[in-house]
Design a protein around this motif. Sequence first.
Motif, PDB file in Angstrom:
ATOM      1  N   ASN A   1       0.833  -1.201   0.000  1.00 39.89           N
ATOM      2  CA  ASN A   1       0.000   0.000   0.000  1.00 39.89           C
ATOM      3  C   ASN A   1       0.873   1.259   0.000  1.00 39.89           C
ATOM      4  OD1 ASN A   1      -1.819   2.059   0.398  1.00 39.89           O
ATOM      5  ND2 ASN A   1      -2.705   1.234   2.261  1.00 39.89           N
ATOM      6  N   PHE A   2       1.113   1.795  -1.205  1.00 44.47           N
ATOM      7  CA  PHE A   2       1.957   2.976  -1.330  1.00 44.47           C
ATOM      8  C   PHE A   2       1.184   4.185  -1.853  1.00 44.47           C
ATOM      9  CE2 PHE A   2       5.598  -0.209  -2.025  1.00 44.47           C
ATOM     10  CZ  PHE A   2       5.887  -0.236  -0.672  1.00 44.47           C
ATOM     11  N   LYS A   3      -0.104   4.228  -1.558  1.00 46.06           N
ATOM     12  CA  LYS A   3      -0.916   5.340  -2.074  1.00 46.06           C
ATOM     13  C   LYS A   3      -0.547   6.685  -1.471  1.00 46.06           C
ATOM     14  CE  LYS A   3      -4.783   4.127   1.015  1.00 46.06           C
ATOM     15  NZ  LYS A   3      -6.197   3.678   1.046  1.00 46.06           N
ATOM     16  N   LYS A   4       0.262   6.693  -0.395  1.00 47.66           N
ATOM     17  CA  LYS A   4       0.735   7.941   0.199  1.00 47.66           C
ATOM     18  C   LYS A   4       2.261   8.042   0.165  1.00 47.66           C
ATOM     19  CE  LYS A   4      -3.166   8.348   3.428  1.00 47.66           C
ATOM     20  NZ  LYS A   4      -3.563   8.451   4.864  1.00 47.66           N
ATOM     21  N   ALA A   5       2.886   7.212  -0.650  1.00 47.57           N
ATOM     22  CA  ALA A   5       4.351   7.126  -0.647  1.00 47.57           C
ATOM     23  C   ALA A   5       4.990   7.783  -1.864  1.00 47.57           C
ATOM     24  CB  ALA A   5       4.786   5.669  -0.562  1.00 47.57           C
ATOM     25  N   GLY A   6       4.229   8.558  -2.623  1.00 47.53           N
ATOM     26  CA  GLY A   6       4.729   9.128  -3.868  1.00 47.53           C
ATOM     27  C   GLY A   6       6.018   9.907  -3.725  1.00 47.53           C
TER      28      GLY A   6
ATOM     29  N   ILE B   1      -0.745   3.259  -6.351  1.00 50.30           N
ATOM     30  CA  ILE B   1      -0.075   4.546  -6.518  1.00 50.30           C
ATOM     31  C   ILE B   1      -0.738   5.400  -7.607  1.00 50.30           C
ATOM     32  CG2 ILE B   1       2.158   3.762  -5.659  1.00 50.30           C
ATOM     33  CD1 ILE B   1       3.056   3.261  -8.490  1.00 50.30           C
ATOM     34  N   ASP B   2      -2.006   5.143  -7.862  1.00 52.01           N
ATOM     35  CA  ASP B   2      -2.732   5.735  -8.980  1.00 52.01           C
ATOM     36  C   ASP B   2      -2.595   7.255  -9.094  1.00 52.01           C
ATOM     37  OD1 ASP B   2      -3.478   3.145  -8.586  1.00 52.01           O
ATOM     38  OD2 ASP B   2      -5.615   3.461  -8.751  1.00 52.01           O
ATOM     39  N   ASN B   3      -2.725   7.966  -7.993  1.00 49.55           N
ATOM     40  CA  ASN B   3      -2.774   9.422  -8.039  1.00 49.55           C
ATOM     41  C   ASN B   3      -1.429  10.097  -7.791  1.00 49.55           C
ATOM     42  OD1 ASN B   3      -5.622   9.495  -8.508  1.00 49.55           O
ATOM     43  ND2 ASN B   3      -5.954   9.051  -6.334  1.00 49.55           N
ATOM     44  N   GLN B   4      -0.345   9.358  -7.900  1.00 43.58           N
ATOM     45  CA  GLN B   4       0.974   9.914  -7.611  1.00 43.58           C
ATOM     46  C   GLN B   4       1.949   9.756  -8.770  1.00 43.58           C
ATOM     47  OE1 GLN B   4       2.040   9.154  -3.208  1.00 43.58           O
ATOM     48  NE2 GLN B   4       0.729   7.436  -3.798  1.00 43.58           N
ATOM     49  N   PHE B   5       1.409   9.523  -9.948  1.00 44.88           N
ATOM     50  CA  PHE B   5       2.284   9.273 -11.084  1.00 44.88           C
ATOM     51  C   PHE B   5       3.072  10.496 -11.533  1.00 44.88           C
ATOM     52  CE2 PHE B   5       0.189   5.161 -11.745  1.00 44.88           C
ATOM     53  CZ  PHE B   5       1.285   4.401 -12.103  1.00 44.88           C
ATOM     54  N   ASN B   6       2.605  11.690 -11.194  1.00 42.93           N
ATOM     55  CA  ASN B   6       3.399  12.875 -11.516  1.00 42.93           C
ATOM     56  C   ASN B   6       4.746  12.832 -10.789  1.00 42.93           C
ATOM     57  OD1 ASN B   6       1.876  13.217  -9.104  1.00 42.93           O
ATOM     58  ND2 ASN B   6       2.290  15.409  -9.127  1.00 42.93           N
TER      59      ASN B   6
ATOM     60  N   HIS C   1      -3.550  14.983 -19.944  1.00 40.80           N
ATOM     61  CA  HIS C   1      -2.570  15.485 -20.915  1.00 40.80           C
ATOM     62  C   HIS C   1      -1.215  15.766 -20.282  1.00 40.80           C
ATOM     63  CE1 HIS C   1      -0.557  18.446 -23.524  1.00 40.80           C
ATOM     64  NE2 HIS C   1      -1.173  17.837 -24.520  1.00 40.80           N
ATOM     65  N   ASP C   2      -1.185  16.518 -19.184  1.00 39.71           N
ATOM     66  CA  ASP C   2       0.085  16.896 -18.560  1.00 39.71           C
ATOM     67  C   ASP C   2       0.862  15.681 -18.066  1.00 39.71           C
ATOM     68  OD1 ASP C   2      -0.526  19.494 -19.066  1.00 39.71           O
ATOM     69  OD2 ASP C   2      -1.150  19.997 -17.031  1.00 39.71           O
ATOM     70  N   LEU C   3       0.137  14.711 -17.517  1.00 40.14           N
ATOM     71  CA  LEU C   3       0.778  13.507 -16.995  1.00 40.14           C
ATOM     72  C   LEU C   3       1.314  12.635 -18.125  1.00 40.14           C
ATOM     73  CD1 LEU C   3       1.400  11.944 -14.391  1.00 40.14           C
ATOM     74  CD2 LEU C   3      -0.788  10.779 -14.665  1.00 40.14           C
ATOM     75  N   LEU C   4       0.530  12.497 -19.174  1.00 46.24           N
ATOM     76  CA  LEU C   4       0.954  11.688 -20.311  1.00 46.24           C
ATOM     77  C   LEU C   4       2.135  12.325 -21.035  1.00 46.24           C
ATOM     78  CD1 LEU C   4      -2.587  10.723 -21.638  1.00 46.24           C
ATOM     79  CD2 LEU C   4      -0.936   9.200 -20.546  1.00 46.24           C
TER      80      LEU C   4
END
Length: 223
Positions: free
Chosen positions: A87-92, A115-120, A146-149
């Motif tokens: 569980n690394f959803k807060k480990a970005g 880690i869905d929301n930390q890809f930036n 767009h910005d993430l891709l």
Amino acid sequence: NNITKVGCDYIYNMLIESQYVNGICLKTNFLKNEGVIKIFSSVISKNSHIICLDISETKIDEKAMKFISENVKKSVIFQKLILANNNFKKAGTFIQKLLSQESNLKYLSLAYCEIDNQFNLIFDGLKKNKSIKTIDISGNNIPMKHDLLKLLTNILNDNHYLTQLIMDDCNIDDIGMNFINKGLENNHTLKTLSLNNNYLTLKAIPGLSNAIEKSKIIKKINR
């Protein structure tokens, strides 16, 4: 084997004393943060011979990732780290640090780690990385923004070390594939790209074919 942090004390002592063990798999045990920190302390010790560590599905979160990111560079031989199904959803921030710094790490698995929301942060770290050859980020939904891709495009353009990128089951659609294709056109190191179980259609194939032709290095595409 239902190993807990208590068992990690014994494993720690064994790894510290052994001159022959160079890899250990402890996946699907209840190590939790305290146990993993103990194990990783042995990996980075001066006497360690550990090259590969599999601690997937061991009930760890950002606390363990913080310790790993702050200490991984202490080992001059450690190369392969498997962290899947944690569980690394807060480990970005800590994953970004792990990727950004100089180390000898060549293989990293973060598959199915929420880690869905930390890809930036992760893409920013990966763009700067100069050691990792293989990274597995399967099972984490990459937002099709767009910005993430564009960051992903830049990674493929600018990272000259990555040879295998595994993005199975990452929510990638045809729009996302267009950004990947743009990066592949200028990439001359990536040999394997895995995109199994995404939302690609036949519309993405011509662009991918063109990108492969321009790259001249890609040997294998899984989709």
